[in-house]
Design a protein around this motif. Sequence first.
Motif, PDB file in Angstrom:
ATOM      1  N   UNK A 186       0.800  -1.061   0.523  1.00  0.00           N
ATOM      2  CA  UNK A 186      -0.262   0.185  -0.055  1.00  0.00           C
ATOM      3  C   UNK A 186       1.022   1.165   0.440  1.00  0.00           C
ATOM      4  N   UNK A 187       2.246   1.434   1.145  1.00  0.00           N
ATOM      5  CA  UNK A 187       3.224   2.308   0.738  1.00  0.00           C
ATOM      6  C   UNK A 187       2.929   2.997  -0.611  1.00  0.00           C
ATOM      7  N   UNK A 188       4.088   1.573  -1.058  1.00  0.00           N
ATOM      8  CA  UNK A 188       4.575   1.947  -2.583  1.00  0.00           C
ATOM      9  C   UNK A 188       3.862   2.369  -3.277  1.00  0.00           C
ATOM     10  N   UNK A 189       2.298   1.582  -3.046  1.00  0.00           N
ATOM     11  CA  UNK A 189       1.322   2.389  -4.848  1.00  0.00           C
ATOM     12  C   UNK A 189       0.820   3.907  -4.503  1.00  0.00           C
ATOM     13  N   UNK A 190       1.018   4.265  -2.616  1.00  0.00           N
ATOM     14  CA  UNK A 190       1.332   5.614  -2.079  1.00  0.00           C
ATOM     15  C   UNK A 190       1.574   6.562  -3.007  1.00  0.00           C
ATOM     16  N   UNK A 191       3.354   5.895  -2.639  1.00  0.00           N
ATOM     17  CA  UNK A 191       4.517   6.475  -3.793  1.00  0.00           C
ATOM     18  C   UNK A 191       4.849   7.422  -4.641  1.00  0.00           C
ATOM     19  N   UNK A 192       4.273   5.590  -5.424  1.00  0.00           N
ATOM     20  CA  UNK A 192       3.831   5.557  -7.004  1.00  0.00           C
ATOM     21  C   UNK A 192       3.110   6.913  -7.278  1.00  0.00           C
ATOM     22  N   UNK A 193       2.041   7.066  -6.837  1.00  0.00           N
ATOM     23  CA  UNK A 193       0.622   7.923  -7.264  1.00  0.00           C
ATOM     24  C   UNK A 193       1.515   9.528  -7.063  1.00  0.00           C
ATOM     25  N   UNK A 194       2.217   9.530  -5.807  1.00  0.00           N
ATOM     26  CA  UNK A 194       3.200  11.313  -5.545  1.00  0.00           C
ATOM     27  C   UNK A 194       4.452  11.166  -6.924  1.00  0.00           C
TER      28      UNK A 194
END
Length: 118
Positions: free
Chosen positions: A9-17
């Motif tokens: 979930x953190x990776x997905x958030x980072x990628x979105x940012x």
Amino acid sequence: MSAVERMSAEDLRIIKECLDAAVNRPFFPDWEFQTLMGLTRGEIAAIAAAWPSSSEGGGQDDAVNNVLNMLLGYPHDHESRWHKYSSATPERIARVPARWRGDDGFDGTAKGAFDRLR
């Protein structure tokens, strides 16, 4: 397993940012955006808007790969402003591309940056 499924979930958030930062922030000038990314700013904006879902097929893989790669190695003189655009440090972001690509590790050298281009 798809690249999205390998991400936390953190990776997905980072990628979105990172997708948002590439599209909407001062890192990549319009005149060279498509050359650096292999996709137009509009194409990456559409991928970011639909993130993590995408009907872009391989375009999503290329967008994420190239945005992460270029944010880590290209934008010069923006290091002091990075915290305004991402909650993750560049060091934390550097761990994401290897998982996205399904690689064993991240080569932070110039050769590694060129090897990751798609």
